[in-house]
Write a protein that holds these residues in place. Structure first.
Motif, PDB file in Angstrom:
ATOM      1  N   ASN A 101       0.774  -1.190   0.028  1.00 35.96           N
ATOM      2  CA  ASN A 101       0.082   0.111  -0.054  1.00 35.96           C
ATOM      3  C   ASN A 101       0.968   1.218   0.125  1.00 35.96           C
ATOM      4  N   MET A 102       1.914   1.235   0.758  1.00 38.53           N
ATOM      5  CA  MET A 102       2.541   2.351   0.915  1.00 38.53           C
ATOM      6  C   MET A 102       3.524   2.452  -0.476  1.00 38.53           C
ATOM      7  N   ARG A 103       3.924   1.507  -0.978  1.00 40.31           N
ATOM      8  CA  ARG A 103       4.497   1.685  -2.393  1.00 40.31           C
ATOM      9  C   ARG A 103       3.690   2.429  -3.339  1.00 40.31           C
ATOM     10  N   LYS A 104       2.562   1.879  -3.359  1.00 40.73           N
ATOM     11  CA  LYS A 104       1.540   2.634  -4.245  1.00 40.73           C
ATOM     12  C   LYS A 104       1.186   3.947  -3.986  1.00 40.73           C
ATOM     13  N   ILE A 105       1.285   4.421  -2.584  1.00 44.70           N
ATOM     14  CA  ILE A 105       0.939   5.788  -2.244  1.00 44.70           C
ATOM     15  C   ILE A 105       2.455   6.462  -2.771  1.00 44.70           C
ATOM     16  N   GLY A 106       3.421   6.197  -2.422  1.00 45.78           N
ATOM     17  CA  GLY A 106       4.688   6.644  -2.883  1.00 45.78           C
ATOM     18  C   GLY A 106       4.776   6.907  -4.219  1.00 45.78           C
ATOM     19  N   GLU A 107       4.425   6.010  -5.193  1.00 50.59           N
ATOM     20  CA  GLU A 107       4.498   5.884  -6.467  1.00 50.59           C
ATOM     21  C   GLU A 107       3.553   7.056  -6.943  1.00 50.59           C
ATOM     22  N   ARG A 117       7.945  15.961  -4.360  1.00 48.46           N
ATOM     23  CA  ARG A 117       8.778  15.353  -3.449  1.00 48.46           C
ATOM     24  C   ARG A 117       7.904  14.727  -2.272  1.00 48.46           C
ATOM     25  N   VAL A 118       8.486  13.663  -1.732  1.00 47.28           N
ATOM     26  CA  VAL A 118       7.857  12.691  -0.711  1.00 47.28           C
ATOM     27  C   VAL A 118       8.779  12.562   0.322  1.00 47.28           C
ATOM     28  N   ILE A 119       8.399  12.593   1.567  1.00 42.52           N
ATOM     29  CA  ILE A 119       8.943  12.121   2.655  1.00 42.52           C
ATOM     30  C   ILE A 119       7.759  10.919   3.521  1.00 42.52           C
ATOM     31  N   PHE A 120       8.441   9.850   3.774  1.00 38.80           N
ATOM     32  CA  PHE A 120       7.642   8.926   4.659  1.00 38.80           C
ATOM     33  C   PHE A 120       8.130   8.991   5.980  1.00 38.80           C
ATOM     34  N   GLU A 152      10.643  -0.889  10.284  1.00 44.54           N
ATOM     35  CA  GLU A 152      11.839  -1.104   9.397  1.00 44.54           C
ATOM     36  C   GLU A 152      11.451  -1.480   7.799  1.00 44.54           C
ATOM     37  N   ALA A 153      10.039  -2.183   7.822  1.00 43.90           N
ATOM     38  CA  ALA A 153       9.977  -2.293   6.386  1.00 43.90           C
ATOM     39  C   ALA A 153       9.765  -0.942   5.485  1.00 43.90           C
ATOM     40  N   LEU A 154       9.044   0.225   6.397  1.00 44.03           N
ATOM     41  CA  LEU A 154       8.807   1.273   5.496  1.00 44.03           C
ATOM     42  C   LEU A 154      10.215   1.995   5.187  1.00 44.03           C
ATOM     43  N   MET A 155      11.132   1.689   6.106  1.00 43.10           N
ATOM     44  CA  MET A 155      12.616   2.395   5.693  1.00 43.10           C
ATOM     45  C   MET A 155      13.264   1.757   4.443  1.00 43.10           C
ATOM     46  N   ASN A 156      13.038   0.327   4.515  1.00 44.57           N
ATOM     47  CA  ASN A 156      13.458  -0.295   3.293  1.00 44.57           C
ATOM     48  C   ASN A 156      12.937   0.058   2.090  1.00 44.57           C
ATOM     49  N   LEU A 157      11.456   0.209   2.147  1.00 45.09           N
ATOM     50  CA  LEU A 157      10.751   0.583   0.965  1.00 45.09           C
ATOM     51  C   LEU A 157      11.158   2.027   0.549  1.00 45.09           C
ATOM     52  N   CYS A 158      11.442   2.824   1.279  1.00 41.78           N
ATOM     53  CA  CYS A 158      12.095   4.470   0.911  1.00 41.78           C
ATOM     54  C   CYS A 158      13.235   4.300  -0.090  1.00 41.78           C
ATOM     55  N   LYS A 159      14.102   3.219   0.182  1.00 45.99           N
ATOM     56  CA  LYS A 159      15.277   2.920  -0.395  1.00 45.99           C
ATOM     57  C   LYS A 159      14.831   2.316  -1.770  1.00 45.99           C
ATOM     58  N   GLU A 160      13.893   1.522  -1.759  1.00 46.73           N
ATOM     59  CA  GLU A 160      13.510   0.800  -3.226  1.00 46.73           C
ATOM     60  C   GLU A 160      12.634   1.659  -4.204  1.00 46.73           C
ATOM     61  N   ILE A 161      12.060   2.545  -3.520  1.00 49.56           N
ATOM     62  CA  ILE A 161      11.280   3.571  -4.410  1.00 49.56           C
ATOM     63  C   ILE A 161      11.787   5.037  -4.443  1.00 49.56           C
ATOM     64  N   ASN A 162      12.789   5.206  -3.825  1.00 52.24           N
ATOM     65  CA  ASN A 162      13.753   6.434  -4.031  1.00 52.24           C
ATOM     66  C   ASN A 162      13.179   7.890  -3.286  1.00 52.24           C
ATOM     67  N   VAL A 163      12.174   7.496  -2.024  1.00 51.30           N
ATOM     68  CA  VAL A 163      11.862   8.445  -1.525  1.00 51.30           C
ATOM     69  C   VAL A 163      12.453   8.640  -0.148  1.00 51.30           C
ATOM     70  N   PRO A 250      18.510  15.860  16.522  1.00 51.61           N
ATOM     71  CA  PRO A 250      19.237  14.768  17.200  1.00 51.61           C
ATOM     72  C   PRO A 250      19.793  13.674  16.342  1.00 51.61           C
ATOM     73  N   PHE A 251      20.596  12.912  17.095  1.00 54.95           N
ATOM     74  CA  PHE A 251      21.179  11.767  15.936  1.00 54.95           C
ATOM     75  C   PHE A 251      19.966  10.862  15.774  1.00 54.95           C
ATOM     76  N   THR A 252      20.005  10.368  14.433  1.00 50.74           N
ATOM     77  CA  THR A 252      18.795   9.548  14.110  1.00 50.74           C
ATOM     78  C   THR A 252      19.175   8.506  13.020  1.00 50.74           C
ATOM     79  N   SER A 253      18.664   7.471  12.753  1.00 49.62           N
ATOM     80  CA  SER A 253      19.094   6.728  11.639  1.00 49.62           C
ATOM     81  C   SER A 253      18.189   6.921  10.651  1.00 49.62           C
ATOM     82  N   ARG A 254      18.394   7.376   9.387  1.00 49.73           N
ATOM     83  CA  ARG A 254      17.450   7.468   8.462  1.00 49.73           C
ATOM     84  C   ARG A 254      17.989   7.671   7.027  1.00 49.73           C
ATOM     85  N   LEU A 255      17.114   7.724   6.020  1.00 49.43           N
ATOM     86  CA  LEU A 255      17.717   7.897   4.651  1.00 49.43           C
ATOM     87  C   LEU A 255      18.156   9.275   4.619  1.00 49.43           C
TER      88      LEU A 255
END
Length: 255
Positions: A101-107, A117-120, A152-163, A250-255
């Motif tokens: 669903n999030m892939r479809k929303i992003g695309e 531009r898109v940020i999740f 975790e799945a959403l962060m991986n998806l962001c890499k896949e669809i380049n958002v 603050p420090f955070t792990s993100r794209l």
């Protein structure tokens, strides 16, 4: 519409978005920061999941709109990750379906224009004990254990669809005493948590190689501050410094 035309920044999601315009909320803070440069538009729907979002996606973001948003910040996942209800009803969406669903929303959002531009935002952590105290059995089973895989799945998806993705799961847990300072009811954000969200968003926008830049300091200011008339107060300097504390995330792990 009210003119002149400004860039549009749309916040789209569930209650984390709907309530973001409350006192000290992250949406309200963004509206303040961008008050002379862009319009912050709220499209938040409490209780919704990614399945509901897909049902209205074409209505909220029609492809034939004359003016397309410059940036869409999307949050879903907290309700999706709730455990399945015995009746088969409720907001739960299986992880695989949520990801699709999030892939479809992003695309869809990326297809609106070549400058949209898109940020999740990922699901944040929660205070499970506070949820039980405030909501009782109404939120039974909602837990960090169930929510974390969705983040975790959403962060991986962001890499896949380049958002761009912001890992709220980890960002909020970097805050000292986050369990007791970041939630009004175990789920929704205090002003402290909202400040974290704003800092993360501003950092992503500032560092992104988007052209044109959508960082508030890079956008043209609408109308002169003083039309050249002398003033004892430099409004330009005031605008550039009043939100300075939000520019040191603050420090955070993100794209």
């Amino acid at each position: 519409m009210v003119g002149p035309r400004r860039p549009q920044i749309v916040l789209f999601g569930s209650s984390i978005v709907q309530y973001s315009f409350s006192d000290g909320g992250w949406g309200a803070t963004l509206a303040d920061i961008y008050s002379r440069t862009a319009d912050i538009i709220l499209r938040g729907y409490a209780g919704w999941n990614s399945r509901f979002a897909l049902k209205v996606l074409d209505q909220v973001f029609p492809k034939d709109a004359v003016l397309q948003p410059s940036l869409v910040i999307v949050y879903f996942g907290g309700n999706d990750s709730m455990p399945p209800h015995p009746s088969g009803q409720g907001p739960h969406v299986p992880l695989s379906e949520f990801t699709e669903n999030m892939r479809k929303i992003g695309e869809h959002l990326l297809s609106l224009s070549d400058k949209t531009r898109v940020i999740f935002l990922t699901p944040p952590p929660m205070n499970e004990r506070q949820i039980q105290v405030v909501f009782g059995d109404a939120m039974r089973g909602r837990s960090n254990e169930l929510s974390r895989p969705y983040a975790e799945a959403l962060m991986n998806l962001c890499k896949e669809i380049n958002v761009k993705g912001i890992d709220l799961w980890n960002a909020i847990q970097q805050q000292d005493d986050w369990l007791n300072t970041c939630f009004t009811d175990g789920i929704h954000f205090t002003a402290k948590a909202s400040e974290i969200v704003v800092k993360e968003i501003l950092k992503v926008v500032r560092e992104a190689d988007w052209k044109p830049s959508l960082h508030w300091k890079s956008l043209p200011v609408e109308f002169p501050f003083d039309f050249g008339e002398a003033s004892s107060l430099s409004l330009t300097d005031l605008e550039l410094t009043r939100n300075k504390k939000l520019e040191s995330p603050p420090f955070t792990s993100r794209l």
